[in-house]
Design a protein around this motif. Structure first.
Motif, mmCIF file in Angstrom:
data_model
loop_
_atom_site.group_PDB
_atom_site.id
_atom_site.type_symbol
_atom_site.label_atom_id
_atom_site.label_comp_id
_atom_site.label_asym_id
_atom_site.label_seq_id
_atom_site.Cartn_x
_atom_site.Cartn_y
_atom_site.Cartn_z
ATOM 1 N N LEU A 24 -20.446 54.886 70.050
ATOM 2 C CA LEU A 24 -20.659 53.696 70.267
ATOM 3 C C LEU A 24 -21.737 52.878 69.357
ATOM 4 C CD1 LEU A 24 -20.482 54.174 74.404
ATOM 5 C CD2 LEU A 24 -18.922 52.638 72.885
ATOM 6 N N ARG A 25 -22.831 53.831 69.110
ATOM 7 C CA ARG A 25 -23.859 53.279 68.520
ATOM 8 C C ARG A 25 -23.539 52.768 67.151
ATOM 9 N NH1 ARG A 25 -27.756 56.533 71.133
ATOM 10 N NH2 ARG A 25 -26.979 58.360 70.390
ATOM 11 N N LYS A 76 -13.941 49.253 72.866
ATOM 12 C CA LYS A 76 -13.321 49.223 73.689
ATOM 13 C C LYS A 76 -12.572 50.813 73.730
ATOM 14 C CE LYS A 76 -11.903 44.695 74.623
ATOM 15 N NZ LYS A 76 -10.602 43.744 74.632
ATOM 16 N N THR A 77 -11.994 51.274 72.492
ATOM 17 C CA THR A 77 -11.296 52.469 72.513
ATOM 18 C C THR A 77 -12.407 53.620 72.449
ATOM 19 O OG1 THR A 77 -11.418 52.516 70.043
ATOM 20 C CG2 THR A 77 -9.468 51.284 70.886
ATOM 21 N N LYS A 78 -13.630 53.128 72.641
ATOM 22 C CA LYS A 78 -14.395 54.493 72.225
ATOM 23 C C LYS A 78 -14.777 55.217 73.670
ATOM 24 C CE LYS A 78 -14.709 53.905 67.982
ATOM 25 N NZ LYS A 78 -13.917 54.679 67.043
ATOM 26 N N GLN A 83 -15.608 53.509 82.979
ATOM 27 C CA GLN A 83 -16.917 53.620 82.848
ATOM 28 C C GLN A 83 -17.883 52.791 82.160
ATOM 29 O OE1 GLN A 83 -17.320 57.888 81.552
ATOM 30 N NE2 GLN A 83 -15.722 58.514 82.975
ATOM 31 N N TYR A 84 -17.412 51.523 82.375
ATOM 32 C CA TYR A 84 -18.198 50.732 81.555
ATOM 33 C C TYR A 84 -19.640 50.784 81.859
ATOM 34 C CZ TYR A 84 -19.356 45.511 80.313
ATOM 35 O OH TYR A 84 -20.017 44.621 79.693
ATOM 36 N N TYR A 85 -20.259 50.639 83.178
ATOM 37 C CA TYR A 85 -21.735 50.764 83.066
ATOM 38 C C TYR A 85 -22.235 51.926 82.776
ATOM 39 C CZ TYR A 85 -21.093 46.137 85.140
ATOM 40 O OH TYR A 85 -20.951 45.111 85.248
ATOM 41 N N ARG A 86 -21.568 53.058 82.656
ATOM 42 C CA ARG A 86 -22.251 54.291 82.012
ATOM 43 C C ARG A 86 -22.833 54.006 80.879
ATOM 44 N NH1 ARG A 86 -19.003 59.664 81.496
ATOM 45 N NH2 ARG A 86 -20.325 60.656 80.245
ATOM 46 N N HIS A 134 -15.423 43.814 80.032
ATOM 47 C CA HIS A 134 -15.793 42.433 80.673
ATOM 48 C C HIS A 134 -17.297 42.081 80.153
ATOM 49 C CE1 HIS A 134 -17.658 44.907 83.781
ATOM 50 N NE2 HIS A 134 -18.304 43.863 84.091
ATOM 51 N N LEU A 135 -17.499 40.704 80.667
ATOM 52 C CA LEU A 135 -18.616 40.378 80.375
ATOM 53 C C LEU A 135 -19.455 40.222 81.665
ATOM 54 C CD1 LEU A 135 -20.753 38.862 78.409
ATOM 55 C CD2 LEU A 135 -19.777 36.723 78.959
#
Lengths: 227, 275
Positions: A24-25, A76-78, A83-86, A134-135
């Protein structure tokens, strides 16, 4: 399960978690670079010559948002979408910057406040959590607040460029925004801190409007040439 | 004539003014409307967060009380603690209910202290009963809640809602780190009670946990490295106690040993309260 087994299970989980974060980084870094490029394009509106070029700069910025969209698609694929908020902290900041940029473009184009739906559309993400990446509403609001301070700069610089009506329009806009934010019950969180900065932007713009009105510059555009 | 002209002018002005006001009204009302939606969304979220913090606090308090009971190491009290912990488990059910359909991680910070305390309590109980470390799955298996729609037991499965709560590995890890402090206390008090075997068992167990944490090192969450320091201190105390037991155990009769250690614990105590 022995103690050692338990710990190696946990260790496995933790290192998998770290791998995801590492990925992600990397993507976020690229995304930040793209955001900076858009910002550079938009910064030219503050220059004396830039005011006439606003439409073309906005068009250029909108083009650059294309690459942003592909990078967000990559982001998004990562990780597992539920688990968006994780992992939220990783992209939170850059998403706020991108919201700001989208809001700034929309303001320059139409002098209106970008809606959350519009931002989501520009970035090709969702508005509601249930639908996927999402935003977050707080990130949207933070982005709008970043734009507010950019607009206070714009007010100052448009006077220098001889445009005396823009600061007044900006002033009205910011005041509406301010009264909108007043409706929110903000907790003692980062968004609150950001909002506390809004009053300095309001003040700055009010000073500009005051300077214009005391000299009668806001009403008659011709006066600009006397200066 | 000039008057009329003036009138017209002002009327025109008034008209444009009105127009401007109207457009301003329109846009401001749209901004206001949008912000009313945000207000609601934020309030809902904050309220949920606060409710979770409150449940978490209750869980912490109840878990602490059961740990206190467990430290007394009397069979009856043990049962009482187990009953208390069942109550805590039900409270976690409330969290699960709040989180239904939500992203757990969005609210994780609200309830993580309570969950860690619960892990500490439940793993302590497990250790006292089974002399082993409870696994994450075993904890999660306890956190399955049936929400039957107020009717008989023989409901169709469709009517029963199953809610689960998953303790995150890092909460588990932090709870286990806290457990070691309790085990140290248990060790010292068992020495004081003249129980010679327990300290050796405990030091063995603590060493295993310590090794586990060393294996994880700093890949874990930030708090783990902080707790690792406390863990080392606890382990050192237990190892010291075992050493003393071993050296002096051969020369002093059991009942006197207890006296030796009760004076020793008095020395350790001030440090202990800081832990």
């Amino acid at each position: 399960m022995s103690v050692t087994e338990m710990f190696s299970f946990i260790q496995g989980f933790l290192s998998a978690d770290q791998d995801v974060r590492e990925d992600l980084r990397k993507v976020v870094q690229i995304l930040e670079q793209a955001a900076r490029e858009i910002l550079t394009v938009l910064q030219s509106v503050h220059q004396l010559t830039g005011f006439k070029e606003i439409p073309s700069k906005c068009a250029k910025a909108r083009e650059l948002f294309c690459t942003v969209r592909t990078q967000i698609a990559d982001l998004k694929t990562k990780f597992p979408v539920e688990q968006y908020y994780r992992f939220h902290e990783h992209w939170r900041f850059v998403l706020q910057r991108l919201t700001f940029l989208a809001a700034f473009v929309v303001y320059l184009e139409s002098e209106t406040l970008v809606t959350r739906e519009e931002v989501a559309q520009i970035l090709d993400i969702e508005v509601v959590r249930e639908k996927g990446f999402h935003l977050d509403v707080e990130d949207y609001l933070a982005g709008v607040l970043i734009m507010a301070s950019e607009l206070s700069r714009l007010a100052v610089n448009s006077v220098t460029a001889g445009d005396y009506s823009r600061p007044i329009r900006i002033s009205n806009f910011i005041n509406e925004l301010d009264s909108g934010f007043r409706l929110l019950n903000l907790k003692n969180d980062p968004l609150r801190k950001r909002y506390d900065g809004l009053k300095y932007d309001v003040k700055k713009i009010e000073e500009v409007v005051y300077d214009l009105s005391i000299r009668g510059l806001g009403k008659e555009h011709k006066c600009g040439e006397d200066k | 004539m000039s008057k009329r002209e003036g009138d017209g002018c002002s009327r025109k002005k008034a008209e444009t003014e009105q127009e401007r006001n109207m457009t301003a009204d329109q846009s401001s009302s749209s901004i206001a409307a949008a912000f009313k939606v945000f207000q609601q969304e934020l309030d809902t979220k904050h309220d949920k967060y606060e409710r979770l913090v409150k449940i978490s606090r209750d869980i912490t308090i109840e878990s602490k009380r059961s740990i206190f009971l467990l430290q007394q190491d009397v069979e009856e009290v043990l049962k009482e603690a187990a009953v208390k912990l069942d109550g805590v488990t039900q409270k976690i059910g409330l969290i699960a209910e709040e989180l239904r359909g939500e992203d757990i991680h969005q609210f994780h910070r609200a309830f993580t202290p309570g969950i860690q305390e619960y892990v500490e309590a439940i793993s302590f109980l497990h250790y006292i009963r089974h002399r082993s470390l409870i696994s994450l799955e075993e904890i999660n298996a306890k956190l399955v809640f049936m929400k039957a729609e107020k009717s008989s037991v023989e409901v169709v499965p469709a009517d029963v809602q199953v809610l689960t709560f998953q303790v995150t590995p890092s909460d588990y890890l932090l709870g286990v780190a806290d457990l070691t402090g309790e085990l140290m206390r248990m060790c010292i008090s068992s020495v004081a009670n003249g129980d010679i075997d327990t300290p050796f068992q405990l030091s063995q167990f603590l060493r295993q946990i310590h090794d586990g944490f060393s294996y994880i090192g700093n890949t874990g969450p930030y708090e783990v490295s902080k707790k690792l320091h406390t863990l080392r201190q606890s382990l050192a105390k237990v190892e010291d106690a075992c050493y003393a037991l071993h050296v002096r155990g051969s020369e002093i009769p059991k009942h006197m040993l207890a006296d030796v250690f009760s004076s020793r614990t008095a020395l350790i105590d001030p440090e202990e309260s800081m832990v």
